[in-house]
Structure formats: C-alpha cells, structure tokens
Write a protein that holds these residues in place. Structure first.
Motif, PDB file in Angstrom:
ATOM      1  N   TRP A   1      -1.733 -15.197   2.337  1.00 42.93           N
ATOM      2  CA  TRP A   1      -2.671 -14.986   1.227  1.00 42.93           C
ATOM      3  C   TRP A   1      -2.722 -13.512   0.823  1.00 42.93           C
ATOM      4  CZ3 TRP A   1      -4.045 -15.326   6.303  1.00 42.93           C
ATOM      5  CH2 TRP A   1      -4.730 -14.249   6.836  1.00 42.93           C
ATOM      6  N   ASN A   2      -2.063 -12.656   1.602  1.00 41.98           N
ATOM      7  CA  ASN A   2      -2.198 -11.210   1.450  1.00 41.98           C
ATOM      8  C   ASN A   2      -1.140 -10.666   0.480  1.00 41.98           C
ATOM      9  OD1 ASN A   2      -0.280 -11.972   3.380  1.00 41.98           O
ATOM     10  ND2 ASN A   2      -1.553 -11.252   5.050  1.00 41.98           N
ATOM     11  N   THR A   3      -1.581 -10.232  -0.693  1.00 41.01           N
ATOM     12  CA  THR A   3      -0.664  -9.728  -1.712  1.00 41.01           C
ATOM     13  C   THR A   3      -0.083  -8.386  -1.284  1.00 41.01           C
ATOM     14  OG1 THR A   3      -1.926 -10.838  -3.452  1.00 41.01           O
ATOM     15  CG2 THR A   3      -0.487  -9.026  -4.120  1.00 41.01           C
ATOM     16  N   PRO A   4       1.247  -8.239  -1.308  1.00 39.80           N
ATOM     17  CA  PRO A   4       1.856  -6.957  -0.925  1.00 39.80           C
ATOM     18  C   PRO A   4       1.620  -5.893  -1.996  1.00 39.80           C
ATOM     19  CG  PRO A   4       3.537  -8.502  -1.659  1.00 39.80           C
ATOM     20  CD  PRO A   4       2.258  -9.267  -1.627  1.00 39.80           C
ATOM     21  N   VAL A   5       1.887  -4.636  -1.619  1.00 45.04           N
ATOM     22  CA  VAL A   5       1.663  -3.494  -2.502  1.00 45.04           C
ATOM     23  C   VAL A   5       2.997  -2.821  -2.801  1.00 45.04           C
ATOM     24  CG1 VAL A   5       0.574  -1.217  -2.678  1.00 45.04           C
ATOM     25  CG2 VAL A   5      -0.679  -3.117  -1.643  1.00 45.04           C
ATOM     26  N   HIS A   6       3.225  -2.479  -4.066  1.00 44.93           N
ATOM     27  CA  HIS A   6       4.447  -1.781  -4.461  1.00 44.93           C
ATOM     28  C   HIS A   6       4.168  -0.302  -4.646  1.00 44.93           C
ATOM     29  CE1 HIS A   6       7.045   0.000  -7.635  1.00 44.93           C
ATOM     30  NE2 HIS A   6       7.986  -0.501  -6.851  1.00 44.93           N
ATOM     31  N   LEU A   7       5.007   0.544  -4.035  1.00 48.68           N
ATOM     32  CA  LEU A   7       4.898   1.992  -4.178  1.00 48.68           C
ATOM     33  C   LEU A   7       6.294   2.601  -4.239  1.00 48.68           C
ATOM     34  CD1 LEU A   7       2.105   2.679  -1.520  1.00 48.68           C
ATOM     35  CD2 LEU A   7       1.826   2.856  -3.993  1.00 48.68           C
ATOM     36  N   ASN A   8       6.621   3.218  -5.373  1.00 54.07           N
ATOM     37  CA  ASN A   8       7.851   4.005  -5.514  1.00 54.07           C
ATOM     38  C   ASN A   8       9.122   3.245  -5.136  1.00 54.07           C
ATOM     39  OD1 ASN A   8       6.290   6.301  -6.285  1.00 54.07           O
ATOM     40  ND2 ASN A   8       5.842   6.676  -4.120  1.00 54.07           N
ATOM     41  N   GLY A   9       9.230   2.018  -5.593  1.00 55.79           N
ATOM     42  CA  GLY A   9      10.445   1.249  -5.370  1.00 55.79           C
ATOM     43  C   GLY A   9      10.479   0.470  -4.073  1.00 55.79           C
ATOM     44  N   PHE A  10       9.383   0.509  -3.309  1.00 59.29           N
ATOM     45  CA  PHE A  10       9.327  -0.221  -2.044  1.00 59.29           C
ATOM     46  C   PHE A  10       8.049  -1.050  -1.985  1.00 59.29           C
ATOM     47  CE2 PHE A  10      11.996   3.442  -1.436  1.00 59.29           C
ATOM     48  CZ  PHE A  10      13.094   2.919  -0.760  1.00 59.29           C
ATOM     49  N   VAL A  11       8.138  -2.178  -1.304  1.00 61.51           N
ATOM     50  CA  VAL A  11       7.012  -3.085  -1.179  1.00 61.51           C
ATOM     51  C   VAL A  11       6.572  -3.114   0.280  1.00 61.51           C
ATOM     52  CG1 VAL A  11       6.267  -5.477  -1.394  1.00 61.51           C
ATOM     53  CG2 VAL A  11       7.760  -4.498  -3.128  1.00 61.51           C
ATOM     54  N   TYR A  12       5.264  -2.974   0.483  1.00 65.46           N
ATOM     55  CA  TYR A  12       4.689  -3.004   1.824  1.00 65.46           C
ATOM     56  C   TYR A  12       3.818  -4.247   1.926  1.00 65.46           C
ATOM     57  CZ  TYR A  12       6.205   1.857   1.776  1.00 65.46           C
ATOM     58  OH  TYR A  12       6.967   3.006   1.683  1.00 65.46           O
ATOM     59  N   GLY A  13       4.094  -5.089   2.904  1.00 59.43           N
ATOM     60  CA  GLY A  13       3.354  -6.335   3.002  1.00 59.43           C
ATOM     61  C   GLY A  13       3.282  -6.857   4.414  1.00 59.43           C
TER      62      GLY A  13
ATOM     63  N   LYS B   1       3.604  -7.263  15.718  1.00 60.73           N
ATOM     64  CA  LYS B   1       2.317  -7.519  16.374  1.00 60.73           C
ATOM     65  C   LYS B   1       1.156  -6.810  15.691  1.00 60.73           C
ATOM     66  CE  LYS B   1       4.425  -8.411  20.874  1.00 60.73           C
ATOM     67  NZ  LYS B   1       4.474  -8.064  22.323  1.00 60.73           N
ATOM     68  N   THR B   2       1.139  -6.858  14.367  1.00 63.05           N
ATOM     69  CA  THR B   2       0.035  -6.257  13.629  1.00 63.05           C
ATOM     70  C   THR B   2      -1.045  -7.279  13.292  1.00 63.05           C
ATOM     71  OG1 THR B   2       1.242  -6.640  11.574  1.00 63.05           O
ATOM     72  CG2 THR B   2       1.467  -4.464  12.588  1.00 63.05           C
ATOM     73  N   THR B   3      -0.803  -8.561  13.566  1.00 56.44           N
ATOM     74  CA  THR B   3      -1.560  -9.702  13.050  1.00 56.44           C
ATOM     75  C   THR B   3      -1.518  -9.662  11.522  1.00 56.44           C
ATOM     76  OG1 THR B   3      -3.818  -8.779  12.949  1.00 56.44           O
ATOM     77  CG2 THR B   3      -3.058  -9.584  15.089  1.00 56.44           C
ATOM     78  N   ARG B   4      -2.141 -10.625  10.876  1.00 58.83           N
ATOM     79  CA  ARG B   4      -2.077 -10.674   9.413  1.00 58.83           C
ATOM     80  C   ARG B   4      -3.035  -9.633   8.827  1.00 58.83           C
ATOM     81  NH1 ARG B   4      -2.821 -17.117   9.234  1.00 58.83           N
ATOM     82  NH2 ARG B   4      -4.563 -16.407  10.528  1.00 58.83           N
ATOM     83  N   CYS B   5      -2.553  -8.902   7.823  1.00 57.67           N
ATOM     84  CA  CYS B   5      -3.298  -7.766   7.284  1.00 57.67           C
ATOM     85  C   CYS B   5      -3.410  -7.844   5.773  1.00 57.67           C
ATOM     86  CB  CYS B   5      -2.604  -6.446   7.641  1.00 57.67           C
ATOM     87  SG  CYS B   5      -2.333  -6.163   9.395  1.00 57.67           S
ATOM     88  N   THR B   6      -4.434  -7.185   5.245  1.00 52.51           N
ATOM     89  CA  THR B   6      -4.556  -6.958   3.811  1.00 52.51           C
ATOM     90  C   THR B   6      -4.522  -5.455   3.561  1.00 52.51           C
ATOM     91  OG1 THR B   6      -6.959  -7.079   4.035  1.00 52.51           O
ATOM     92  CG2 THR B   6      -5.814  -9.078   3.315  1.00 52.51           C
ATOM     93  N   PHE B   7      -4.313  -5.056   2.278  1.00 50.66           N
ATOM     94  CA  PHE B   7      -4.025  -3.647   2.009  1.00 50.66           C
ATOM     95  C   PHE B   7      -4.802  -3.084   0.823  1.00 50.66           C
ATOM     96  CE2 PHE B   7      -0.301  -5.560   3.943  1.00 50.66           C
ATOM     97  CZ  PHE B   7      -0.079  -4.697   5.004  1.00 50.66           C
ATOM     98  N   LEU B   8      -5.004  -1.783   0.899  1.00 49.59           N
ATOM     99  CA  LEU B   8      -5.542  -0.978  -0.184  1.00 49.59           C
ATOM    100  C   LEU B   8      -4.648   0.247  -0.312  1.00 49.59           C
ATOM    101  CD1 LEU B   8      -7.833   0.177  -2.101  1.00 49.59           C
ATOM    102  CD2 LEU B   8      -8.874   1.087  -0.013  1.00 49.59           C
ATOM    103  N   ALA B   9      -4.128   0.501  -1.513  1.00 43.21           N
ATOM    104  CA  ALA B   9      -3.324   1.695  -1.762  1.00 43.21           C
ATOM    105  C   ALA B   9      -4.211   2.739  -2.434  1.00 43.21           C
ATOM    106  CB  ALA B   9      -2.135   1.360  -2.654  1.00 43.21           C
ATOM    107  N   VAL B  10      -4.301   3.930  -1.836  1.00 40.47           N
ATOM    108  CA  VAL B  10      -5.173   4.967  -2.391  1.00 40.47           C
ATOM    109  C   VAL B  10      -4.698   6.351  -1.947  1.00 40.47           C
ATOM    110  CG1 VAL B  10      -6.784   4.694  -0.436  1.00 40.47           C
ATOM    111  CG2 VAL B  10      -7.575   5.790  -2.537  1.00 40.47           C
ATOM    112  N   ASP B  11      -4.639   7.277  -2.879  1.00 42.74           N
ATOM    113  CA  ASP B  11      -4.406   8.689  -2.584  1.00 42.74           C
ATOM    114  C   ASP B  11      -3.166   8.897  -1.700  1.00 42.74           C
ATOM    115  OD1 ASP B  11      -4.874  11.396  -2.693  1.00 42.74           O
ATOM    116  OD2 ASP B  11      -6.556  11.381  -1.287  1.00 42.74           O
ATOM    117  N   ASN B  12      -2.055   8.269  -2.083  1.00 43.32           N
ATOM    118  CA  ASN B  12      -0.785   8.386  -1.364  1.00 43.32           C
ATOM    119  C   ASN B  12      -0.858   7.874   0.073  1.00 43.32           C
ATOM    120  OD1 ASN B  12       0.566   9.666  -3.582  1.00 43.32           O
ATOM    121  ND2 ASN B  12      -0.534  11.542  -3.062  1.00 43.32           N
ATOM    122  N   HIS B  13      -1.736   6.929   0.310  1.00 44.77           N
ATOM    123  CA  HIS B  13      -1.850   6.283   1.626  1.00 44.77           C
ATOM    124  C   HIS B  13      -2.028   4.779   1.427  1.00 44.77           C
ATOM    125  CE1 HIS B  13      -2.815  10.413   2.844  1.00 44.77           C
ATOM    126  NE2 HIS B  13      -2.540  10.054   4.083  1.00 44.77           N
ATOM    127  N   LEU B  14      -1.807   4.039   2.498  1.00 41.75           N
ATOM    128  CA  LEU B  14      -2.168   2.634   2.587  1.00 41.75           C
ATOM    129  C   LEU B  14      -3.255   2.470   3.636  1.00 41.75           C
ATOM    130  CD1 LEU B  14       1.283   0.786   2.640  1.00 41.75           C
ATOM    131  CD2 LEU B  14      -0.429   0.638   0.835  1.00 41.75           C
TER     132      LEU B  14
END
Length: 433
Positions: free
Chosen positions: A318-330, A357-370
């Motif tokens: 259910w966790n939408t990945p994030v795109h940053l500078n040509g790469f996707v983090y999910g 072993k991160t378990t399932r995660c959700t993301f916020l992209a902000v200020d050049n960080h995740l």
C-alpha cells in the motif's frame, strides 16, 4: 526600524511563509509524498524529535490531513465514523461530526476508515469504509451533503472495504467507486463484473453527479491528477490496471492492464508520475512496470511481469514509492518479514541497493532527505543516495504501536505520525518564535 531592516524582516517573513505548506490530502500538496518545506532537524537528537502533543484515536488506518492551521482525522468509535477537527499546533479539539456505520471487515482487520479526509477551501470530504461519502463545512463540521455510493452503484465489498481517497479538480470531486452488476457477491471475486462506474465526477458543492465512467472495479490506490502526454490527466490504478482519463468528462485516454492473477490480491500503491512516464507497482504478482504515454499510445519501458519473484525490481504493497532525481525509493515486499527498502533506477528498473529487514515502511520526502516510518514505529532519516543506503538518524518512537501503516504528514514544520490508537505531533522543523 530602518528601511533596510524592514526589507530584511519582510524577506524573512516571506521565506517563512513560503517554507510552510498545507497537507490537505493523501500524499500531500503534490500527491507524491513530497514536502516543499525546508530546515529540518538533521541529524536527530539521540532522544528523538521533540513531541509537541498527542491524542488518542479511534480505530482505522487513515493518516490525518492539515489545512489552514487545522488538523482533521477520520476514525471509528463504536458504531460511528467520526471526523475530528483540531488546532494543528496544539491538538485542541475544535469540533466532531459522526455518522453511523455497520461495516465489518471480511479478514478481521479494524473496521474503521481507510481513506483520509480531503480539504478543499471551506469543505472537508470523508469517505467511509462502507462507501458513504460526506461533505462537511471545514469551520464547524456541519454536514452539507452526502452520497451513499454503495446503495447507488451497487459495488460488492472489496477485500478491506473502501480505501480510495477522492480528488478535487476544479468544481468536481472525483470519487473511485468501482460499481458492479447487481446480484449476489460471487464466491470468487474475480467473477465480479463492473457496471461502468469505476469513477464518478460530482459537483463538489452539491454532490450532484456530473458523469459516471470507467469499466473497472475498485482498488486501494487513489485517483490523482497530473500532466501526461501534454494533457491534464486523471489517473486511477484500479483493480485491473491503470486508467488515464479526462478529469472533467471521464473520457478514457489510455489504459494499462496490471494486476495479479490470484483472487486475493489488490492494487494499492499510487502511480508515480515522472513527465510522460508512469510507474506502477504491486506485491501480489507482476511487480512493477514503467510505461510511457505518447500520442495516446502506451509503451512499456521495462517490466517485472516475466521475472521470478526474487528478480522483480519493486513490489510495493500500500506504500507509494518516492521518486528523486531519476531514482525511486520504496518499500518492497508483501509481508512484514520479507520487506526491504530499495533504490531502483527509474529508466532501467535496475535495483541499485536493498536494505533488508526494514519491515513495511511509508515515506516522506523533505529537504533533501527521506523520512521512513516502519509499521512498528521506527522512524529513520535517510539521505537519498543511489550508491548506498545512507542513514542519518533512527529512533523507535515509544508511544507508537503496530500497525503504523499511515504515511507521515508534514505541515508548518510539524510531522504527524499515527499508530494503533494514537496520533503524535513531532517537531521536524524548529518552530520560529
């Protein structure tokens, strides 16, 4: 105050105002999990981020939303779905609105809301797990109109209830319905037939139906709007695949079938749009595909479809990945124990690295960080880096309990995170005095 100091003060105030942003719907102001705010705390203190306030929640899985200094959350208490409005800075309760619900989950999950509220100007829209759509006044919670989509469009209950968040386009509210032919629910859900009401355009002020379109059943992804192939396009990743359509008329522009063959499967992650390319990802079967839309035609740039499960690039739940500078983090993986954080090159589908072993995660992209929130309440601050997993800080929030399935929300420097029965407001960006 001298003219020079006055000008400087005005510039600083303008910068502060520009840095803050509302978070009025799922995945934020740009519908992609990214915030324009700057100045986050990095690295984090050893004791974690400063807690500003906390409150108890009812049952459900929806994140809050924030607009005009107010926070809205949607939960279930006993046999009622309740919308609560709070002061976003202090957590003080301002008003509540309730409507009855009899929803029961077929798989034993919490029978509360899955879809977060949507704030648009002076209105708030909430969409309950049993299909009741309600429009409220944002200032006092008074009901304006309601529409029982299940009664009107006869959809069979999806696996986990209604979970798509509506989207506003101009004077329209676009709602994923997934209506189906009348009759008893087939034993095998794959035998359910759509009735041409995959998505419905409503007058957002009155609830009047403006169009009904789409031969598709409902999913847990939400409709979103982007410019694709030179056109403003509504995108809905339904049960059977992606439909691109004109948001004002419902006319189909293109379609990409994409779903698992097994009955008990869902599409839930939102499409990731980069120019004319769209990334779809799911975790029950085919995995991910990158398509490109040109002249109304769809071309697959790369696909996981023919790959073995262990070779697939990205399998988000259910966790939408994030795109940053040509790469996707999910977060890739169907189950808790096999989920891992991945960096995937968008143009090729090549996996650059995987953190296990991160378990399932959700993301916020902000200020050049995740910012990553795991389903067990672990917050991680990550520097996006296609060469390696680059962790800046990590701490387990002691007040958060599994399941922490709602993605983090950021508005005016405050990050809101929820777990079972609780919402926390954390200071991610130091507040200006």
């Amino acid at each position: 105050m001298t003219p020079t100091r006055l000008a400087l003060a005005l510039c600083l105030l303008a910068g502060a105002a520009a840095a803050a942003a509302d978070w009025p719907t799922i995945l934020g102001p740009t519908h992609d999990g990214a915030s324009p705010e700057k100045g986050i705390v990095a690295p984090w203190p050893k004791e974690g981020l400063k807690k500003l306030w906390a409150c108890k929640l009812g049952i459900g899985y929806a994140p809050p939303v924030v607009a005009n200094g107010k926070l809205y959350h949607f939960d279930r208490f006993d046999d009622a779905c309740r919308t609560t409005c709070r002061d976003a800075a202090t957590g003080k309760e301002l008003w509540t609105h309730e409507f009855p619900t009899a929803y029961e989950d077929r798989y034993g999950y919490e029978p509360g809301p899955r879809a977060c509220p949507v704030v648009d100007g002076d209105r708030v829209y909430v969409y309950g797990p049993d299909g009741l759509l309600v429009c409220l006044r944002a200032d006092d919670g008074k009901e304006v109109w309601r529409l029982d989509t299940k009664a009107k469009y006869h959809f069979h209950q999806n696996f986990f209830g209604v979970g798509s968040v509506p989207v506003v386009d101009g004077d329209l509210l676009i709602v994923a319905v997934g209506g189906s032919e009348k009759g008893p629910r087939p034993v095998d859900f794959r035998q359910v037939k759509p009735n041409g009401t995959a998505f419905v355009g409503l007058d957002k002020k009155t609830g009047t139906v403006k169009y009904e379109a789409g031969d598709e059943l409902a999913s847990y992804a939400s409709p979103t709007i982007a410019t694709v192939d030179g056109k403003k396009t509504a995108l809905y990743f339904g049960r059977g695949g992606l439909t691109g359509f004109d948001p004002q008329t419902g006319k189909q522009l293109f379609r990409e079938p994409w779903r698992a063959k097994i009955e008990e499967s869902v599409n839930a992650a939102n499409p990731v749009v980069v120019g004319d390319q769209i990334l779809l990802t799911e975790c029950y079967g085919p995995g991910a595909v990158l398509i490109e839309v040109k002249g109304g035609n769809v071309k697959e740039v790369w696909t996981d479809a023919a790959k073995d499960r262990d070779e697939k690039a990205l399998q988000c739940h259910w966790n939408t990945p994030v795109h940053l500078n040509g790469f996707v983090y999910g977060s890739s993986g169907r189950h808790t124990e096999d989920a891992e954080l991945r960096c995937v090159e968008l143009k090729s589908g090549n996996v650059k690295w995987a953190k296990r072993k991160t378990t399932r995660c959700t993301f916020l992209a902000v200020d050049n960080h995740l910012v990553s929130l795991s389903e067990y309440g672990m917050l991680s601050l990550i520097k996006p880096n296609p060469e390696k997993y680059d962790e800046v800080s990590k701490y387990e929030v002691p007040e958060l309990e599994y399941p922490c399935w709602a993605p983090p929300v950021l508005s005016n420097g405050i990050m809101y995170v929820r777990g079972k029965g609780k919402l926390l407001a954390l200071e991610l960006i130091p507040q200006r005095k």
